[in-house]
Design a protein around this motif. Structure first.
Motif, short mmCIF file in Angstrom:
data_model
loop_
_atom_site.label_atom_id
_atom_site.label_comp_id
_atom_site.label_asym_id
_atom_site.label_seq_id
_atom_site.Cartn_x
_atom_site.Cartn_y
_atom_site.Cartn_z
N UNK A 128 -3.74 4.07 -5.87
CA UNK A 128 -2.44 4.56 -5.43
C UNK A 128 -2.55 5.51 -4.24
N UNK A 129 -1.47 5.55 -3.46
CA UNK A 129 -1.43 6.33 -2.22
C UNK A 129 -0.19 7.21 -2.21
N UNK A 130 -0.32 8.40 -1.63
CA UNK A 130 0.82 9.26 -1.36
C UNK A 130 1.24 9.06 0.09
N UNK A 131 2.54 9.03 0.33
CA UNK A 131 3.08 8.81 1.67
C UNK A 131 3.69 10.10 2.18
N UNK A 132 3.35 10.49 3.40
CA UNK A 132 3.99 11.60 4.08
C UNK A 132 4.89 11.05 5.17
N UNK A 133 6.20 11.27 5.04
CA UNK A 133 7.17 10.84 6.05
C UNK A 133 7.62 12.05 6.85
N UNK A 134 7.24 12.11 8.12
CA UNK A 134 7.58 13.27 8.95
C UNK A 134 8.21 12.82 10.27
N UNK A 135 8.97 11.74 10.21
CA UNK A 135 9.74 11.30 11.37
C UNK A 135 11.02 10.66 10.87
N UNK A 136 11.76 10.01 11.74
CA UNK A 136 12.90 9.24 11.27
C UNK A 136 12.43 8.19 10.29
#
Length: 343
Positions: A128-136
């Motif tokens: 499993x992976x964690x996602x970092x969303x730091x844009x649109x």
């Protein structure tokens, strides 16, 4: 020194703004994190083609052959709805990576399609992976939308994404739980002296693609939303910039050049906050913030004369349960960040 246990696999989705560099280099240096790919969106601050090139070349700051091989993928060229964009001068500065120098050009080719990369990544993942969303939110918004008609992808996303940590949004005073400070939007504040949007209630990462954000919110994946309510408690100050300068390694020298560039330095100590780097710190150290679980939705309706698109609404009937970071321990955030970036 803190003891760390490796490795959390992390995918980063970025619009390559100045604070994205702060966030990404923190995770790339973190001994308990393995960054397994970076997708770039052209629906935020940077334009897509220079953004992909910049993020690829950013990896040369780490002086690590393995870092040069991290996949960097070309993502969305347009938002899922509307056409909200950052001011042109800001985009030009981001395209030129704020005139800060990269050590060299990354020889590893970038990938042409973020969607293909992400689909293959999650379907073939065994960890499993964690996602970092730091844009649109366009890249992951489109990914989750496509999964509605792709059962294999839908199952893989639900199985293989541990959590999405997303910098975005703000809870206005009327939606903020007792004991926490409300936060107005930041569209107007960062467009001085001549704002051309009427929107006073949204935050930029949500505003640039309101449908993309709603697709992420409704994905069914656990989400921690790092809102302006928390980031405004961790301003980027002259003292922080001075500490970055004192560290004196390739990454911090680059960050210092970005933070003292003509585009950015005027906002230090005024309206620039620890937006994306706070989200990165929360990914590794959740105790830095206080969260509340709330049912949220994103306002989709656009009214150019009194625009409220991108407003985050607490809605028990139509909202999606998210953990929302509403306050932060500023001194602990600075210390956590500086400990890692100095490694």
């Amino acid at each position: 020194m803190t003891n760390f246990t490796p490795h959390t696999r992390v995918l980063i989705d970025t619009d390559a703004d100045f604070d994205d560099y702060l966030a990404m280099l923190y995770l790339l240096k973190h001994p308990a994190v393995q960054v397994t790919g970076i997708t770039v969106t052209g629906t935020g601050d940077v334009h897509l083609t220079p953004g992909v090139r910049n993020i690829s070349n950013m990896l040369t700051l780490l002086d690590d052959p393995a870092a040069l091989k991290i996949p960097v993928a070309r993502g969305a060229q347009a938002p899922m709805i509307y056409s909200n964009t950052f001011p042109g001068s800001d985009r030009t500065a981001a395209n030129e990576h704020y005139n800060a120098e990269f050590p060299s050009t990354n020889p590893t080719p970038t990938l042409d399609c973020a969607h293909t990369f992400l689909r293959d990544y999650f379907i073939n993942s065994t960890t499993p992976t964690t996602v970092l969303c730091i844009g649109g939110g366009s890249n992951y918004g489109k990914l989750f939308e496509s999964a509605k008609n792709d059962p294999e992808l839908h199952a893989a996303l639900q199985k293989n994404i541990t959590r999405i940590v997303m910098m975005g949004g703000n809870l206005l005073p009327e939606f903020t739980p007792p004991g926490f400070a409300g936060a107005e939007g930041n569209i107007q504040a960062t467009m001085q002296p001549t704002p051309y949007y009427t929107n006073k209630v949204a935050e930029w990462n949500i505003f640039v693609d309101v449908r993309g954000a709603e697709e992420i919110f409704s994905s069914g994946i656990p989400i921690t939303l790092v809102a302006l309510n928390a980031t405004q408690q961790v301003p980027i100050t002259d003292a922080f910039v001075a500490q970055i300068k004192q560290i004196n390694n390739p990454a911090t020298n680059f960050l210092y050049a970005v933070l003292t560039s003509s585009t950015i330095k005027g906002g230090i100590g005024k309206y620039l906050d620890f937006w994306d780097p706070l989200a990165a710190c929360v990914l590794t150290t959740p105790s830095l913030v206080t969260t509340q679980t709330l049912p949220l939705r994103v306002e989709q309706q656009l009214n150019e004369e009194d625009d409220k698109s991108g407003m985050i609404i607490v809605d028990k009937q139509r909202g999606h349960l998210l953990d929302v970071a509403l306050s932060a321990n500023a001194s602990a955030v600075y210390n956590t960040y500086l400990e890692i970036i100095a490694r």
